[in-house]
Scaffold this active site. Sequence first.
Site, mmCIF file in Angstrom:
data_model
loop_
_atom_site.group_PDB
_atom_site.id
_atom_site.type_symbol
_atom_site.label_atom_id
_atom_site.label_comp_id
_atom_site.label_asym_id
_atom_site.label_seq_id
_atom_site.Cartn_x
_atom_site.Cartn_y
_atom_site.Cartn_z
ATOM 1 N N LYS A 36 0.784 -1.356 0.176
ATOM 2 C CA LYS A 36 0.012 -0.032 0.060
ATOM 3 C C LYS A 36 0.737 1.279 -0.016
ATOM 4 C CE LYS A 36 -3.649 -2.548 2.456
ATOM 5 N NZ LYS A 36 -3.877 -3.091 1.330
ATOM 6 N N CYS A 37 1.822 1.344 -0.932
ATOM 7 C CA CYS A 37 2.679 2.214 -1.032
ATOM 8 C C CYS A 37 2.826 3.004 -2.437
ATOM 9 C CB CYS A 37 4.241 1.834 -0.687
ATOM 10 S SG CYS A 37 5.655 2.935 -0.927
ATOM 11 N N GLY A 38 3.232 4.287 -2.379
ATOM 12 C CA GLY A 38 3.280 4.812 -3.596
ATOM 13 C C GLY A 38 4.116 3.990 -4.704
#
Length: 163
Positions: A36-38
């Site tokens: 759930k990271c850019g």
Amino acid sequence: MTAPIYQIDVTDISGQQRSLNEFQGKVLLIVNTASKCGFTPQYQELEELYKTLQPQGLEILGFPCNQFGHQEPGSDSDISQFCQLNYGVSFPMFAKIDVNGANTHPLYKLLKKDAKGVLGSQGIKWNFTKFLVDKQGKVLERFAPTTKPLQLKAQIEQLLQAN
């Protein structure tokens, strides 16, 4: 004399104990990952690199980590499923670990000692920090999360062609 990296044991994402010794003679790209990271879309480029260069001896090792913005909250099973469904990840993924702090995994203690970050810092700053290891097990370089995996292709190809 076996390189120190090959003396480290890890747990894969399905809970099996493995030795990094099984990757001896391979070029390694070791990455701390998060779902759930850019930077999560980098899984796509990592997989592309793996499919292209794995036959020549590249191994990409993914180590999920929840230490940055709680961007990897799921269980190992959740992470494995996410990687399969969204990115078709076929490179080895391992159990969630800590890369900083009191519970830093021994692998990351070694990586951080051998390839320091900006201004000599040892701490990992964010998800998708990458470490490049040659066929002899020498930790060569650390790359920031902003370095896209495919930007490393030429350098990896050079290492694959070296003795």
